[in-house]
Design an enzyme around this catalytic site. Structure first.
Site, mmCIF file in Angstrom:
data_model
loop_
_atom_site.group_PDB
_atom_site.id
_atom_site.type_symbol
_atom_site.label_atom_id
_atom_site.label_comp_id
_atom_site.label_asym_id
_atom_site.label_seq_id
_atom_site.Cartn_x
_atom_site.Cartn_y
_atom_site.Cartn_z
ATOM 1 N N GLU A 133 -1.401 -12.638 5.740
ATOM 2 C CA GLU A 133 -2.284 -11.459 5.754
ATOM 3 C C GLU A 133 -2.106 -10.702 7.063
ATOM 4 O O GLU A 133 -2.136 -11.296 8.147
ATOM 5 C CB GLU A 133 -3.757 -11.858 5.584
ATOM 6 C CG GLU A 133 -4.626 -10.598 5.502
ATOM 7 C CD GLU A 133 -6.129 -10.835 5.428
ATOM 8 O OE1 GLU A 133 -6.581 -11.982 5.481
ATOM 9 O OE2 GLU A 133 -6.844 -9.815 5.342
ATOM 10 N N GLU A 159 -3.794 -10.617 13.541
ATOM 11 C CA GLU A 159 -4.784 -9.568 13.827
ATOM 12 C C GLU A 159 -4.635 -9.148 15.287
ATOM 13 O O GLU A 159 -4.753 -9.977 16.186
ATOM 14 C CB GLU A 159 -6.200 -10.111 13.551
ATOM 15 C CG GLU A 159 -7.338 -9.260 14.073
ATOM 16 C CD GLU A 159 -7.297 -7.808 13.597
ATOM 17 O OE1 GLU A 159 -7.264 -7.569 12.390
ATOM 18 O OE2 GLU A 159 -7.286 -6.901 14.472
ATOM 19 N N ASP A 164 0.358 -8.702 17.357
ATOM 20 C CA ASP A 164 0.817 -7.487 16.692
ATOM 21 C C ASP A 164 1.825 -7.906 15.612
ATOM 22 O O ASP A 164 2.873 -8.483 15.930
ATOM 23 C CB ASP A 164 1.481 -6.585 17.738
ATOM 24 C CG ASP A 164 2.036 -5.296 17.151
ATOM 25 O OD1 ASP A 164 2.218 -5.225 15.918
ATOM 26 O OD2 ASP A 164 2.303 -4.377 17.940
ATOM 27 N N ASP A 201 -3.837 0.567 9.282
ATOM 28 C CA ASP A 201 -3.619 1.847 9.953
ATOM 29 C C ASP A 201 -4.850 2.726 10.112
ATOM 30 O O ASP A 201 -4.955 3.818 9.537
ATOM 31 C CB ASP A 201 -2.522 2.643 9.205
ATOM 32 C CG ASP A 201 -1.196 1.891 9.235
ATOM 33 O OD1 ASP A 201 -0.983 1.130 10.199
ATOM 34 O OD2 ASP A 201 -0.395 2.061 8.314
ATOM 35 N N LYS A 256 -4.290 9.818 15.240
ATOM 36 C CA LYS A 256 -3.675 10.766 16.170
ATOM 37 C C LYS A 256 -2.165 10.563 16.215
ATOM 38 O O LYS A 256 -1.686 9.424 16.082
ATOM 39 C CB LYS A 256 -4.267 10.571 17.567
ATOM 40 C CG LYS A 256 -5.726 10.921 17.613
ATOM 41 C CD LYS A 256 -6.280 10.780 19.001
ATOM 42 C CE LYS A 256 -7.759 11.078 18.967
ATOM 43 N NZ LYS A 256 -8.477 10.564 20.125
ATOM 44 N N ASP A 315 -7.977 3.134 1.157
ATOM 45 C CA ASP A 315 -8.872 4.108 0.520
ATOM 46 C C ASP A 315 -8.492 5.538 0.927
ATOM 47 O O ASP A 315 -9.218 6.478 0.639
ATOM 48 C CB ASP A 315 -10.343 3.819 0.871
ATOM 49 C CG ASP A 315 -10.578 3.681 2.377
ATOM 50 O OD1 ASP A 315 -9.604 3.801 3.153
ATOM 51 O OD2 ASP A 315 -11.736 3.449 2.768
HETATM 52 C C1 LIG Z 1 -9.098 -0.648 9.015
HETATM 53 S S1 LIG Z 1 -9.038 -2.281 9.576
HETATM 54 C C2 LIG Z 1 -9.116 -3.217 8.048
HETATM 55 C C3 LIG Z 1 -9.577 -4.631 8.267
HETATM 56 C C4 LIG Z 1 -9.496 -5.532 7.017
HETATM 57 N N1 LIG Z 1 -8.120 -5.666 6.562
HETATM 58 C C5 LIG Z 1 -10.347 -4.994 5.906
HETATM 59 O O1 LIG Z 1 -9.784 -4.530 4.892
HETATM 60 O O2 LIG Z 1 -11.580 -5.073 6.025
HETATM 61 C C6 LIG Z 1 -7.326 -2.500 10.072
HETATM 62 C C7 LIG Z 1 -7.109 -3.825 10.779
HETATM 63 O O3 LIG Z 1 -5.719 -3.976 11.104
HETATM 64 C C8 LIG Z 1 -5.623 -4.457 12.443
HETATM 65 N N2 LIG Z 1 -4.290 -4.057 12.935
HETATM 66 C C9 LIG Z 1 -3.872 -2.785 13.197
HETATM 67 N N3 LIG Z 1 -2.595 -2.783 13.639
HETATM 68 C C10 LIG Z 1 -2.185 -4.084 13.616
HETATM 69 C C11 LIG Z 1 -0.965 -4.741 13.948
HETATM 70 N N4 LIG Z 1 0.102 -4.047 14.405
HETATM 71 N N5 LIG Z 1 -0.896 -6.082 13.821
HETATM 72 C C12 LIG Z 1 -1.973 -6.794 13.393
HETATM 73 N N6 LIG Z 1 -3.155 -6.235 13.070
HETATM 74 C C13 LIG Z 1 -3.260 -4.907 13.170
HETATM 75 C C14 LIG Z 1 -6.786 -3.776 13.141
HETATM 76 O O4 LIG Z 1 -7.114 -4.380 14.361
HETATM 77 C C15 LIG Z 1 -7.874 -3.923 12.088
HETATM 78 O O5 LIG Z 1 -8.499 -5.173 12.155
#
Ligand SMILES: C[S@@+](CC[C@H](N)C(=O)[O-])C[C@H]1O[C@@H](n2cnc3c(N)ncnc32)[C@H](O)[C@@H]1O
Length: 202
Positions: free
Chosen positions: A32, A57, A84, A107, A111, A143
């Protein structure tokens, strides 16, 4: 001043990585990306006790809190790392080591200067496809309609992925496990654009 509260966050080792280095036990592997607060990871791991789960995460706080809960419940077969995904995926192997993958509502950056932080990029699609076993399922959902269009074009262009919808499917292949944002969208009656792909054989 830098926040040091989560300096002990779970990290992956340096260098080349295998699933066995990241989680315990055997069985199929769910990968995930960006679990956020982690509802999907917790529900999926609970419902699939024979499988393993690796979550990546980027936010140290959320990764630490989720990993604590996963380790307490699943003795190391389900883990979340503060990493990352775009730096970890290229180091993970061997090819075909992942049975299921989920990218829920990635994502949150809008910006232009954040373009380099986008998760679902061409190199991500390439690495994710390399890691999927033939027949493995990948779910990407959002969404945001424009983002969905962009993701679908990028994913369907990869010869290793076969789309299972036209282009969207109504239900997640991993239901009833849901991400926090997915559950929120259901409560609010918001549309969710779900894309499901299967890794091509050969
Ligand atoms: C909009 S949130 C959605 C969280 C969760 N997946 C949900 O559907 O409730 C996007 C998540 O992706 C994480 N994220 C963004 N870029 C990432 C990356 N390069 N590697 C790992 N996680 C990342 C963010 O920190 C955040 O927790």
């Amino acid at each position: 001043m830098r926040n040091t509260k989560y300096d002990h966050c779970p990290r992956v080792p340096e260098g080349a990585l295998t699933v066995e280095m990241l989680c315990a036990g055997g069985g199929p592997v769910m990968l995930e990306i960006g679990p956020g607060r982690g509802m999907f990871a917790l529900q999926w791991a609970e419902a699939n006790p024979e499988a393993r789960l690796i979550a990546l995460e980027i936010r140290r706080k959320w990764a630490t809190l989720l990993d604590e809960r996963l380790r307490a419940r699943h003795q190391g077969r389900a883990r979340c790392f503060a990493e990352d995904a775009n730096t970890v995926l290229p180091r993970l192997g061997p090819d075909g080591c992942v049975d299921f993958a989920a990218v829920h509502f990635p994502d949150p950056w809008w910006k232009k200067k954040h373009a380099k932080r986008l998760v679902v990029r061409d190199d991500f699609v390439h690495e994710m496809t390399r890691l999927l076993k033939p027949g493995a399922t990948l779910l990407v959902q959002t969404d945001v309609e424009d983002r969905a269009t962009e993701y679908f074009e990028r994913l369907v262009a990869h010869p290793g992925l076969v789309a299972q919808g036209a282009p969207y499917v109504d239900e997640s292949p991993f239901a009833p496990a849901r991400s926090n944002r997915e559950a929120r969208a259901a409560i609010d009656g918001l549309p969710v654009y779900r894309m499901v792909f299967v890794k091509a054989a050969g």
